[in-house]
Design an enzyme around this catalytic site. Structure first.
Site, PDB file in Angstrom:
ATOM      1  N   ARG A 151       0.820  -1.214   0.000  1.00 32.81           N
ATOM      2  CA  ARG A 151       0.000   0.000   0.000  1.00 32.81           C
ATOM      3  C   ARG A 151       0.854   1.264   0.000  1.00 32.81           C
ATOM      4  NH1 ARG A 151      -5.443   0.470   2.597  1.00 32.81           N
ATOM      5  NH2 ARG A 151      -6.390  -1.543   2.335  1.00 32.81           N
ATOM      6  N   TYR A 199       0.802   4.284  -2.508  1.00 35.14           N
ATOM      7  CA  TYR A 199      -0.318   5.218  -2.330  1.00 35.14           C
ATOM      8  C   TYR A 199      -0.118   6.046  -1.052  1.00 35.14           C
ATOM      9  CZ  TYR A 199      -5.206   6.781  -2.029  1.00 35.14           C
ATOM     10  OH  TYR A 199      -6.362   7.531  -1.952  1.00 35.14           O
ATOM     11  N   GLU A 221       2.523   6.536   1.000  1.00 36.83           N
ATOM     12  CA  GLU A 221       3.713   7.397   1.072  1.00 36.83           C
ATOM     13  C   GLU A 221       3.683   8.459  -0.024  1.00 36.83           C
ATOM     14  OE1 GLU A 221       5.250   7.447   3.692  1.00 36.83           O
ATOM     15  OE2 GLU A 221       6.033   5.532   4.389  1.00 36.83           O
ATOM     16  N   GLY A 222       3.103   8.108  -1.176  1.00 37.15           N
ATOM     17  CA  GLY A 222       2.949   9.107  -2.246  1.00 37.15           C
ATOM     18  C   GLY A 222       2.096  10.272  -1.751  1.00 37.15           C
ATOM     19  N   LYS A 223       0.998   9.942  -1.090  1.00 41.94           N
ATOM     20  CA  LYS A 223       0.099  10.976  -0.578  1.00 41.94           C
ATOM     21  C   LYS A 223       0.751  11.758   0.564  1.00 41.94           C
ATOM     22  CE  LYS A 223      -3.827  10.474  -2.907  1.00 41.94           C
ATOM     23  NZ  LYS A 223      -4.537  11.560  -3.578  1.00 41.94           N
ATOM     24  N   ARG A 245     -13.397  -1.853  -4.147  1.00 39.23           N
ATOM     25  CA  ARG A 245     -13.680  -1.230  -2.852  1.00 39.23           C
ATOM     26  C   ARG A 245     -14.933  -1.873  -2.268  1.00 39.23           C
ATOM     27  NH1 ARG A 245     -12.336   5.155  -3.625  1.00 39.23           N
ATOM     28  NH2 ARG A 245     -12.786   4.814  -5.814  1.00 39.23           N
ATOM     29  N   VAL A 246     -15.037  -1.783  -0.957  1.00 38.54           N
ATOM     30  CA  VAL A 246     -16.011  -2.625  -0.287  1.00 38.54           C
ATOM     31  C   VAL A 246     -17.450  -2.293  -0.680  1.00 38.54           C
ATOM     32  CG1 VAL A 246     -16.098  -1.280   1.879  1.00 38.54           C
ATOM     33  CG2 VAL A 246     -16.503  -3.736   1.899  1.00 38.54           C
ATOM     34  N   PHE A 301     -19.655  -5.096  -2.661  1.00 41.47           N
ATOM     35  CA  PHE A 301     -20.816  -5.726  -2.013  1.00 41.47           C
ATOM     36  C   PHE A 301     -22.096  -5.483  -2.827  1.00 41.47           C
ATOM     37  CE2 PHE A 301     -19.155  -5.962   2.691  1.00 41.47           C
ATOM     38  CZ  PHE A 301     -18.148  -6.821   2.265  1.00 41.47           C
ATOM     39  N   GLY A 336     -14.480  -9.816   9.207  1.00 40.33           N
ATOM     40  CA  GLY A 336     -15.521  -8.811   8.987  1.00 40.33           C
ATOM     41  C   GLY A 336     -15.710  -7.884  10.184  1.00 40.33           C
TER      42      GLY A 336
HETATM   43  P1  NAD Z   1     -10.966   7.584  -9.032  1.00 40.76           P
HETATM   44  O1  NAD Z   1      -9.978   6.526  -9.364  1.00 40.76           O
HETATM   45  O2  NAD Z   1     -12.384   7.368  -9.409  1.00 40.76           O
HETATM   46  O3  NAD Z   1     -10.505   8.973  -9.648  1.00 40.76           O
HETATM   47  C1  NAD Z   1      -9.175   9.339  -9.875  1.00 40.76           C
HETATM   48  C2  NAD Z   1      -9.107   9.992 -11.237  1.00 40.76           C
HETATM   49  O4  NAD Z   1      -7.749  10.392 -11.497  1.00 40.76           O
HETATM   50  C3  NAD Z   1      -9.506   9.049 -12.368  1.00 40.76           C
HETATM   51  O5  NAD Z   1     -10.420   9.703 -13.221  1.00 40.76           O
HETATM   52  C4  NAD Z   1      -8.191   8.742 -13.068  1.00 40.76           C
HETATM   53  O6  NAD Z   1      -8.349   8.438 -14.432  1.00 40.76           O
HETATM   54  C5  NAD Z   1      -7.409  10.016 -12.820  1.00 40.76           C
HETATM   55  N1  NAD Z   1      -5.954   9.850 -12.878  1.00 40.76           N
HETATM   56  C6  NAD Z   1      -5.196   8.881 -12.295  1.00 40.76           C
HETATM   57  N2  NAD Z   1      -3.895   9.098 -12.562  1.00 40.76           N
HETATM   58  C7  NAD Z   1      -3.830  10.233 -13.305  1.00 40.76           C
HETATM   59  C8  NAD Z   1      -2.763  10.945 -13.887  1.00 40.76           C
HETATM   60  N3  NAD Z   1      -1.494  10.558 -13.756  1.00 40.76           N
HETATM   61  N4  NAD Z   1      -3.054  12.065 -14.606  1.00 40.76           N
HETATM   62  C9  NAD Z   1      -4.345  12.469 -14.764  1.00 40.76           C
HETATM   63  N5  NAD Z   1      -5.392  11.830 -14.233  1.00 40.76           N
HETATM   64  C10 NAD Z   1      -5.135  10.728 -13.501  1.00 40.76           C
HETATM   65  O7  NAD Z   1     -10.845   7.862  -7.473  1.00 40.76           O
HETATM   66  P2  NAD Z   1     -11.693   8.807  -6.526  1.00 40.76           P
HETATM   67  O8  NAD Z   1     -12.316   7.949  -5.509  1.00 40.76           O
HETATM   68  O9  NAD Z   1     -12.535   9.736  -7.298  1.00 40.76           O
HETATM   69  O10 NAD Z   1     -10.520   9.614  -5.811  1.00 40.76           O
HETATM   70  C11 NAD Z   1     -10.191  10.942  -6.166  1.00 40.76           C
HETATM   71  C12 NAD Z   1      -9.099  11.448  -5.224  1.00 40.76           C
HETATM   72  O11 NAD Z   1      -9.560  11.415  -3.881  1.00 40.76           O
HETATM   73  C13 NAD Z   1      -7.830  10.605  -5.295  1.00 40.76           C
HETATM   74  O12 NAD Z   1      -6.716  11.478  -5.210  1.00 40.76           O
HETATM   75  C14 NAD Z   1      -7.920   9.749  -4.045  1.00 40.76           C
HETATM   76  O13 NAD Z   1      -6.648   9.402  -3.566  1.00 40.76           O
HETATM   77  C15 NAD Z   1      -8.662  10.661  -3.087  1.00 40.76           C
HETATM   78  N6  NAD Z   1      -9.385   9.893  -2.057  1.00 40.76           N
HETATM   79  C16 NAD Z   1     -10.545   9.210  -2.346  1.00 40.76           C
HETATM   80  C17 NAD Z   1     -11.190   8.487  -1.349  1.00 40.76           C
HETATM   81  C18 NAD Z   1     -12.486   7.750  -1.597  1.00 40.76           C
HETATM   82  O14 NAD Z   1     -13.027   7.134  -0.682  1.00 40.76           O
HETATM   83  N7  NAD Z   1     -13.043   7.772  -2.782  1.00 40.76           N
HETATM   84  C19 NAD Z   1     -10.639   8.432  -0.061  1.00 40.76           C
HETATM   85  C20 NAD Z   1      -9.448   9.091   0.173  1.00 40.76           C
HETATM   86  C21 NAD Z   1      -8.832   9.846  -0.811  1.00 40.76           C
HETATM   87  N1  UDP Z   2     -13.338  -5.617   2.065  1.00 38.06           N
HETATM   88  C1  UDP Z   2     -14.032  -6.807   2.183  1.00 38.06           C
HETATM   89  N2  UDP Z   2     -14.557  -7.369   1.037  1.00 38.06           N
HETATM   90  C2  UDP Z   2     -14.452  -6.789  -0.170  1.00 38.06           C
HETATM   91  C3  UDP Z   2     -13.740  -5.564  -0.290  1.00 38.06           C
HETATM   92  C4  UDP Z   2     -13.190  -5.012   0.861  1.00 38.06           C
HETATM   93  O1  UDP Z   2     -14.176  -7.369   3.275  1.00 38.06           O
HETATM   94  O2  UDP Z   2     -14.972  -7.368  -1.157  1.00 38.06           O
HETATM   95  C5  UDP Z   2     -12.790  -5.009   3.295  1.00 38.06           C
HETATM   96  C6  UDP Z   2     -11.318  -4.659   3.224  1.00 38.06           C
HETATM   97  O3  UDP Z   2     -10.512  -5.750   3.595  1.00 38.06           O
HETATM   98  C7  UDP Z   2     -11.221  -3.506   4.203  1.00 38.06           C
HETATM   99  C8  UDP Z   2     -12.582  -2.810   4.086  1.00 38.06           C
HETATM  100  O4  UDP Z   2     -13.451  -3.763   3.488  1.00 38.06           O
HETATM  101  O5  UDP Z   2     -11.071  -3.981   5.512  1.00 38.06           O
HETATM  102  C9  UDP Z   2     -12.554  -1.548   3.245  1.00 38.06           C
HETATM  103  O6  UDP Z   2     -11.900  -1.851   2.031  1.00 38.06           O
HETATM  104  P1  UDP Z   2     -11.738  -0.791   0.855  1.00 38.06           P
HETATM  105  O7  UDP Z   2     -10.803  -1.385  -0.145  1.00 38.06           O
HETATM  106  O8  UDP Z   2     -13.073  -0.361   0.392  1.00 38.06           O
HETATM  107  O9  UDP Z   2     -11.097   0.494   1.533  1.00 38.06           O
HETATM  108  P2  UDP Z   2      -9.794   0.736   2.445  1.00 38.06           P
HETATM  109  O10 UDP Z   2      -9.230  -0.567   2.915  1.00 38.06           O
HETATM  110  O11 UDP Z   2      -8.882   1.497   1.579  1.00 38.06           O
HETATM  111  O12 UDP Z   2     -10.356   1.513   3.573  1.00 38.06           O
END
Ligand code: NAD
Ligand code: UDP
Ligand code: UDP
Length: 321
Positions: free
Chosen positions: A146, A149, A151-153, A190-191, A195, A211
């Site tokens: 992981r 993601y 460490e990048g963030k 994603r969960v 689901f 779970g």
């Molecule tokens: P997503 O994957 O649906 O959207 C990310 C978008 O970025 C996509 O449209 C993808 O094509 C684009 N992309 C990826 N790499 C790129 C690049 N090098 N250049 C240009 N575009 C690029 O994800 P999301 O859920 O909409 O997440 C959006 C942002 O929010 C992300 O930065 C993510 O890390 C952050 N975030 C989301 C959640 C969540 O629960 N959805 C939680 C924490 C952080």
């Molecule tokens: N998860 C699960 N079944 C799935 C997908 C995810 O039990 O089909 C669990 C996963 O192991 C984690 C939680 O649901 O504990 C949330 O996972 P998700 O990938 O949505 O987000 P993150 O782990 O990044 O919070």
């Protein structure tokens, strides 16, 4: 002739799940929106309904390359967000977060634009503090699957705060916790999406581990409201600021809720827990409440009610998991 002064707003990752909702909201506010995306995980389907708006412009571009446009505000969302997607090409994931942040900060510096960074609760890693406040430094594995993601963030946050200190940039850093809603990628693993897709197609609901791990799920409209409020906040509000819903559920509870709401015949199946899977995650949103006068309003059941029809349409259109 210019009839009104529209803000020129750049949304990177604008065709993704959150980005598409943000673009729609900004257009409603009357902004002139550039949606930038390389369509790695995002899709034109998410923004198709906006295409006819003359104040909406789509740009195919990768944020790891420099970009020269004139804008007033930047929302930097570009980055794959689901483990399946960000682990597929981990080097590109780090480049997107780090080089992408440098380029967007360089752009903000030149244009004097205000810039928002979509950071994440993953900066806390597998937290030893619960719920997590912004002052907690995190518990992150630097070399795991992981890490590209997380460490990048983290590095992107460092860059934001160095540009703030060194170049006086107007920055806003939001740490987003698990969010769900329409336009999520059906196969992102994603969960919530997993689901619902499994339940709608009567496949087994896959629970990783026992779970009992917990997450707090925020409905997308609530989160977008927080983005807009944070962007509009006074310059001294830089963040980092937690954005999410503090209502915590176990993954098992989520599975049961989804089965009930979709009237599914699916059975629960246990699978091994992935590496570094955090056991608990819940935001402390006191800071957001105080500084943005914001808190999520949508209950899980209400949000699922709005999300399930989106996945039903995908299933009807023949999109499988
Ligand atoms: P997503 O994957 O649906 O959207 C990310 C978008 O970025 C996509 O449209 C993808 O094509 C684009 N992309 C990826 N790499 C790129 C690049 N090098 N250049 C240009 N575009 C690029 O994800 P999301 O859920 O909409 O997440 C959006 C942002 O929010 C992300 O930065 C993510 O890390 C952050 N975030 C989301 C959640 C969540 O629960 N959805 C939680 C924490 C952080
Ligand atoms: N998860 C699960 N079944 C799935 C997908 C995810 O039990 O089909 C669990 C996963 O192991 C984690 C939680 O649901 O504990 C949330 O996972 P998700 O990938 O949505 O987000 P993150 O782990 O990044 O919070
Ligand atoms: N950059 C960009 N658009 C701009 C200005 C800069 O993409 O309008 C990129 C540029 O490639 C540069 C990076 O942002 O490498 C960082 O810019 P900065 O001005 O901070 O640093 P420098 O140009 O000195 O490397």
């Amino acid at each position: 002739m210019k009839i009104r002064n529209r803000k020129r707003v750049l949304v990177t990752g604008g065709a993704g799940f959150l980005g598409s909702h943000l673009c729609e909201r900004l257009l409603k506010e009357g902004d002139d929106v550039i949606c930038l995306d390389n369509f790695y995980t995002g899709t034109k389907d998410n923004i198709q309904h906006l295409m006819e708006n003359p104040f909406f412009e789509v740009m195919r571009h990768d944020v790891t390359f420099p970009l020269y446009v004139e804008v007033d505000e930047i929302y930097n969302l570009a980055c794959p967000a689901s483990p399946i997607h960000y682990q597929f090409d981990p080097v590109q994931t780090t480049k997107t977060s780090v080089h992408g942040a440098i380029n967007m900060l360089g752009l903000a510096k030149r244009t004097k634009a205000r810039i928002f960074q979509a950071s994440t609760s993953e900066v806390y890693g597998d937290p030893e503090q619960h719920p997590q406040t912004e002052s907690y430094w995190g518990h992150v594995n630097p070399i795991g699957s992981r890490s590209c993601y997380d460490e990048g963030k983290r590095c992107a946050e460092t860059l934001f705060f160095d540009y703030y200190r060194q170049h006086n940039l107007d920055i806003k850093v939001g740490r987003i916790f698990n969010t769900y809603g329409p336009n999520m990628h059906p196969n992102d693993g994603r969960v919530v999406s997993n689901f619902i897709m499994q339940a709608l197609t009567d496949q087994p609901i896959t629970i990783y581990g026992d779970g009992q791990q917990s997450r707090s799920f925020c409905y997308v409209d609530d989160l977008i409201e927080a983005f807009v409020r944070l962007m509009a906040s006074p310059a001294e509000v830089t963040g980092p600021i937690n954005l999410g819903n503090p209502n915590e559920f176990t993954i098992l509870e989520l599975a049961e809720q989804v089965i009930e709401m979709t009237h599914s015949r699916s059975k629960i199946e246990k699978r091994p827990l992935p590496d570094d899977d955090p056991k608990q995650r819940q935001p402390d949103i006191s800071l957001a409440k105080k500084t943005l006068d914001w808190e999520p309003k949508t209950l899980l059941e209400e949000g699922l009610k709005k999300t399930i029809p989106y996945f039903e349409n995908l299933v009807k259109a023949g999109i499988k998991q």
